[in-house]
Design an enzyme around this catalytic site. Structure first.
Site, short mmCIF file in Angstrom:
data_model
loop_
_atom_site.label_atom_id
_atom_site.label_comp_id
_atom_site.label_asym_id
_atom_site.label_seq_id
_atom_site.Cartn_x
_atom_site.Cartn_y
_atom_site.Cartn_z
N HIS A 72 0.85 -1.20 0.00
CA HIS A 72 0.00 0.00 0.00
C HIS A 72 0.88 1.24 0.00
O HIS A 72 1.88 1.32 0.72
CB HIS A 72 -0.90 0.03 1.24
CG HIS A 72 -1.59 1.35 1.43
ND1 HIS A 72 -1.24 2.26 2.41
CD2 HIS A 72 -2.60 1.93 0.72
CE1 HIS A 72 -2.01 3.33 2.31
NE2 HIS A 72 -2.84 3.16 1.31
N SER A 73 0.55 2.22 -0.85
CA SER A 73 1.21 3.51 -0.89
C SER A 73 2.72 3.35 -1.09
O SER A 73 3.17 2.73 -2.05
CB SER A 73 0.89 4.29 0.39
OG SER A 73 1.32 5.62 0.29
N TYR A 74 3.54 3.89 -0.16
CA TYR A 74 4.99 3.72 -0.25
C TYR A 74 5.39 2.25 -0.24
O TYR A 74 6.42 1.87 -0.82
CB TYR A 74 5.65 4.48 0.91
CG TYR A 74 7.05 4.02 1.23
CD1 TYR A 74 8.12 4.29 0.37
CD2 TYR A 74 7.31 3.30 2.41
CE1 TYR A 74 9.40 3.85 0.67
CE2 TYR A 74 8.58 2.86 2.71
CZ TYR A 74 9.63 3.14 1.85
OH TYR A 74 10.90 2.71 2.14
N GLY A 76 4.29 0.12 -2.03
CA GLY A 76 4.41 -0.28 -3.43
C GLY A 76 5.84 -0.17 -3.94
O GLY A 76 6.31 -1.01 -4.72
N HIS A 212 -7.23 7.22 0.35
CA HIS A 212 -5.90 6.61 0.30
C HIS A 212 -5.83 5.39 1.22
O HIS A 212 -5.09 4.45 0.95
CB HIS A 212 -4.85 7.65 0.70
CG HIS A 212 -3.44 7.21 0.49
ND1 HIS A 212 -2.95 6.85 -0.74
CD2 HIS A 212 -2.40 7.05 1.37
CE1 HIS A 212 -1.68 6.50 -0.64
NE2 HIS A 212 -1.33 6.60 0.63
#
Length: 245
Positions: A72-74, A76, A212
């Site tokens: 998820h998010s960073y 990734g 998000h």
């Protein structure tokens, strides 16, 4: 989502992003476990990309058999680098960064499209980043229970500039199949950026209404895509075996 006994052949490894820890995956974890999957969660220090990749690889290597990495998010960016490990057979991006060679989260956020929400991230302090606590709930977790979103804001994990600026050497999505859940109401990663990255990676894409923090607010949709990835990798492996002489 009906669980299947052979799903335990692959372990699902969940990787969190910046400002939070692995506990945010709890609802997704519970669904996947109920459906019969083996699941484990990485606790990234989020100090540097290299350290987070190393932490993720330690979890990968602790598993018996193939691994599906979910970021998820960073997170990734972390799975994009860690996913080159031969034990990893598939990648799932949840409103996440999917950098290419020489890119970092910082470079991907550099060109914010016109009209995009202003970032709630404050200037670095001693090499670490935080979000404005007042703006955090609306920016990061607008569709999460308000009390929980405020708690998340008050319990932020510092995000190191070395993690923000850490560059990818070789993106795993070039050689591994990937899936991507785009959060249409994301105020942290622009929708256009999510669509660009998922298209460039050749991911199987699903779009859904969510902030998000869609991994917390829509755990059913997130778990469903992860299960699709597990089964998609299994089908590909079976097809490959059938083509062998």
């Amino acid at each position: 989502m009906a669980g299947v006994s052979h799903s335990v052949e692959r372990t699902i490894v969940l990787v969190h992003g910046a400002f939070v820890d692995g506990s945010g995956w709890e609802s997704v974890y519970r669904i996947l476990k109920k459906d019969g999957y083996r699941v484990t969660i990485v606790q990234n220090p989020t100090i540097s990309l290299a350290d987070d990749v190393a932490a993720t690889k330690r979890i990968i290597h602790a598993q018996n058999g193939p691994v599906i990495l979910v970021g998820h998010s960073y997170g990734g960016a972390v799975i994009t680098e860690a996913g080159n490990d031969p034990q990893v057979v598939g990648l799932v991006y949840i409103a996440a960064f999917a950098p290419d060679t020489g890119e970092s989260v910082s470079t991907l956020l550099k060109d914010t499209p016109p009209g995009a929400p202003a970032s709630p991230i404050l200037p670095p302090q001693d090499g670490y980043l935080y979000q404005d606590k007042v703006r955090f709930p609306a920016s990061f977790a607008a569709d999460v229970d308000e009390e929980k979103a405020v708690f998340m804001a008050d319990s932020q994990v510092p995000w190191g500039e070395e993690a923000l600026n850490g560059m990818i050497s070789e993106p795993a999505w070039r050689t591994k199949p990937s899936w991507y859940l785009i959060a249409n109401d994301d105020k942290m990663i622009p929708l256009s950026a999510q669509r660009f990255m998922s298209r460039r990676a050749g991911s199987t894409v699903v779009e859904g209404a969510g902030s998000h923090a869609i991994y917390m607010s829509q755990p059913g949709a997130v778990a469903e895509l992860i299960e699709q990835a597990v089964q998609g990798v299994k089908v590909s492996a079976n097809e490959a075996r059938r083509t062998l002489p």
